[in-house]
Design a protein around this motif. Structure first.
Motif, PDB file in Angstrom:
ATOM      1  N   GLY A  26     -12.479  36.880 -16.439  1.00 61.63           N
ATOM      2  CA  GLY A  26     -11.327  36.616 -17.189  1.00 61.63           C
ATOM      3  C   GLY A  26     -10.714  35.558 -17.489  1.00 61.63           C
ATOM      4  N   GLN A  27     -11.064  34.766 -18.406  1.00 59.74           N
ATOM      5  CA  GLN A  27     -10.487  33.310 -18.860  1.00 59.74           C
ATOM      6  C   GLN A  27      -9.080  33.745 -19.252  1.00 59.74           C
ATOM      7  N   VAL A  28      -8.061  33.291 -19.079  1.00 60.25           N
ATOM      8  CA  VAL A  28      -6.649  33.653 -19.331  1.00 60.25           C
ATOM      9  C   VAL A  28      -5.977  32.566 -20.151  1.00 60.25           C
ATOM     10  N   THR A  29      -5.465  32.760 -21.264  1.00 63.62           N
ATOM     11  CA  THR A  29      -4.796  31.986 -22.086  1.00 63.62           C
ATOM     12  C   THR A  29      -3.305  32.993 -22.525  1.00 63.62           C
ATOM     13  N   GLY A  30      -2.210  32.163 -22.831  1.00 61.09           N
ATOM     14  CA  GLY A  30      -1.037  32.943 -22.981  1.00 61.09           C
ATOM     15  C   GLY A  30       0.400  32.381 -22.769  1.00 61.09           C
ATOM     16  N   THR A  31       1.146  33.270 -22.801  1.00 59.31           N
ATOM     17  CA  THR A  31       2.599  32.740 -22.088  1.00 59.31           C
ATOM     18  C   THR A  31       3.061  34.001 -21.805  1.00 59.31           C
ATOM     19  N   SER A  32       4.273  33.982 -21.052  1.00 63.63           N
ATOM     20  CA  SER A  32       4.846  35.122 -20.058  1.00 63.63           C
ATOM     21  C   SER A  32       5.000  36.057 -20.875  1.00 63.63           C
ATOM     22  N   GLU A  33       5.142  36.041 -22.292  1.00 65.31           N
ATOM     23  CA  GLU A  33       5.267  37.118 -23.215  1.00 65.31           C
ATOM     24  C   GLU A  33       3.988  38.096 -23.264  1.00 65.31           C
ATOM     25  N   ARG A  34       2.984  37.705 -23.340  1.00 66.27           N
ATOM     26  CA  ARG A  34       1.879  38.416 -23.179  1.00 66.27           C
ATOM     27  C   ARG A  34       0.682  37.628 -22.778  1.00 66.27           C
ATOM     28  N   THR A  35      -0.191  37.984 -22.114  1.00 70.67           N
ATOM     29  CA  THR A  35      -1.470  37.412 -21.817  1.00 70.67           C
ATOM     30  C   THR A  35      -2.469  37.962 -22.535  1.00 70.67           C
TER      31      THR A  35
ATOM     32  N   TYR B  77      -6.676  37.737 -22.702  1.00 74.04           N
ATOM     33  CA  TYR B  77      -7.849  37.768 -21.939  1.00 74.04           C
ATOM     34  C   TYR B  77      -8.897  37.617 -22.774  1.00 74.04           C
ATOM     35  N   ALA B  78      -9.974  36.433 -22.447  1.00 74.30           N
ATOM     36  CA  ALA B  78     -10.901  36.242 -23.300  1.00 74.30           C
ATOM     37  C   ALA B  78     -12.011  37.233 -22.943  1.00 74.30           C
ATOM     38  N   ARG B  79     -12.832  37.626 -24.178  1.00 74.24           N
ATOM     39  CA  ARG B  79     -13.808  38.504 -24.102  1.00 74.24           C
ATOM     40  C   ARG B  79     -14.938  38.382 -24.828  1.00 74.24           C
TER      41      ARG B  79
ATOM     42  N   VAL C 102     -21.344  39.864 -25.374  1.00 82.67           N
ATOM     43  CA  VAL C 102     -21.165  41.036 -24.488  1.00 82.67           C
ATOM     44  C   VAL C 102     -20.700  42.292 -25.206  1.00 82.67           C
ATOM     45  N   ARG C 103     -19.907  42.180 -25.922  1.00 80.36           N
ATOM     46  CA  ARG C 103     -19.567  43.492 -26.902  1.00 80.36           C
ATOM     47  C   ARG C 103     -20.867  44.019 -27.659  1.00 80.36           C
ATOM     48  N   SER C 104     -21.471  42.965 -28.295  1.00 76.87           N
ATOM     49  CA  SER C 104     -22.650  43.476 -29.165  1.00 76.87           C
ATOM     50  C   SER C 104     -23.584  43.930 -28.522  1.00 76.87           C
TER      51      SER C 104
ATOM     52  N   HIS D  79     -15.901  49.438 -22.845  1.00 79.88           N
ATOM     53  CA  HIS D  79     -14.907  49.574 -21.408  1.00 79.88           C
ATOM     54  C   HIS D  79     -15.236  48.685 -20.145  1.00 79.88           C
ATOM     55  N   HIS D  80     -14.212  47.869 -19.969  1.00 85.99           N
ATOM     56  CA  HIS D  80     -14.715  47.126 -18.730  1.00 85.99           C
ATOM     57  C   HIS D  80     -14.191  47.951 -17.701  1.00 85.99           C
ATOM     58  N   ILE D  81     -15.535  48.322 -16.745  1.00 86.63           N
ATOM     59  CA  ILE D  81     -14.978  49.112 -15.580  1.00 86.63           C
ATOM     60  C   ILE D  81     -14.069  48.473 -14.568  1.00 86.63           C
ATOM     61  N   ARG D  82     -14.608  47.256 -14.349  1.00 84.16           N
ATOM     62  CA  ARG D  82     -13.320  46.554 -13.683  1.00 84.16           C
ATOM     63  C   ARG D  82     -12.658  45.698 -14.655  1.00 84.16           C
ATOM     64  N   ARG D  83     -11.520  45.927 -14.706  1.00 85.46           N
ATOM     65  CA  ARG D  83     -10.380  45.363 -15.649  1.00 85.46           C
ATOM     66  C   ARG D  83     -10.492  43.799 -15.652  1.00 85.46           C
ATOM     67  N   VAL D  84     -10.538  43.401 -16.938  1.00 82.61           N
ATOM     68  CA  VAL D  84     -10.483  41.582 -17.015  1.00 82.61           C
ATOM     69  C   VAL D  84      -9.093  41.255 -16.578  1.00 82.61           C
ATOM     70  N   SER D  85      -8.181  42.022 -16.712  1.00 80.92           N
ATOM     71  CA  SER D  85      -6.737  41.527 -16.322  1.00 80.92           C
ATOM     72  C   SER D  85      -6.464  41.633 -14.896  1.00 80.92           C
ATOM     73  N   ASP D  86      -7.303  42.545 -14.147  1.00 80.32           N
ATOM     74  CA  ASP D  86      -7.264  42.476 -12.912  1.00 80.32           C
ATOM     75  C   ASP D  86      -8.458  41.464 -12.013  1.00 80.32           C
ATOM     76  N   GLY D  87      -8.914  40.705 -12.924  1.00 80.50           N
ATOM     77  CA  GLY D  87     -10.087  39.657 -12.484  1.00 80.50           C
ATOM     78  C   GLY D  87     -11.544  40.161 -12.763  1.00 80.50           C
ATOM     79  N   GLY D  88     -11.613  41.253 -13.189  1.00 79.20           N
ATOM     80  CA  GLY D  88     -13.134  41.754 -13.356  1.00 79.20           C
ATOM     81  C   GLY D  88     -13.878  40.767 -14.360  1.00 79.20           C
ATOM     82  N   PRO D  89     -15.052  40.875 -14.120  1.00 80.79           N
ATOM     83  CA  PRO D  89     -15.875  40.119 -15.008  1.00 80.79           C
ATOM     84  C   PRO D  89     -16.185  40.631 -16.172  1.00 80.79           C
TER      85      PRO D  89
END
Length: 145
Positions: free
Chosen positions: A45-54, A56-58, A62-64, A95-105
């Motif tokens: 979960g590489q994070v970019t953003g502001t407090s308005e909205r975060t 997460y880089a995907r 991986v998708r392909s 579908h990310h089984i462990r959510r990226v927003s929760d620190g999942g890979p």
């Protein structure tokens, strides 16, 4: 020094998703080449953003790979994709089984291709947490280490 990202706030009815997110281009690489690229691109979960909205880089790799690995079948229920995209590829949702927003890979061992029904079941179903846990167990046979 890091610069802040600035987002324009607009009414939700005026926001459109990028077309390429809905219709990914077919990738000419082999399944093994896609897998190698996806593993190389795996991140936590590489994070970019502001407090308005975060945001997460995907990885597109991986998708392909995950969509190609599924070969047009939901890796949850086993049914064929419910329809085809405009480019002719089967419609499934990563579908990310462990959510990226929760620190999942963002890693092929934790991303599964689901039909829209299975994906909604995970996120909105009464048994969503249990179903997600069963998908994690299933991943051991889908993507062995």
């Amino acid at each position: 020094m890091r610069s802040a990202l600035v987002f324009e706030l607009r009414p939700i009815e005026n926001v459109e998703e990028p077309e390429e997110a809905d219709t990914p281009k077919p990738d000419p690489r082999s399944l093994q080449e896609l897998r190698n690229a996806a593993i190389a691109a795996a991140s936590i979960g590489q994070v970019t953003g502001t407090s308005e909205r975060t945001v997460y880089a995907r990885s597109r790799d991986v998708r392909s790979y995950v969509l190609r690995r599924a070969d047009g079948r939901c890796e949850g229920c086993g049914c064929t994709a419910p329809f085809f995209r405009a480019d002719g590829s089967p419609y499934l949702e990563p579908h990310h089984i462990r959510r990226v927003s929760d620190g999942g890979p963002d890693d092929v061992r934790f991303v599964i291709a689901l039909c829209p029904n299975c994906h909604r079941r995970v996120h909105a179903g009464a048994d969503g947490n249990d179903y997600n846990a069963s998908l994690l167990r299933r991943m051991e046979s889908i993507e062995p280490e």
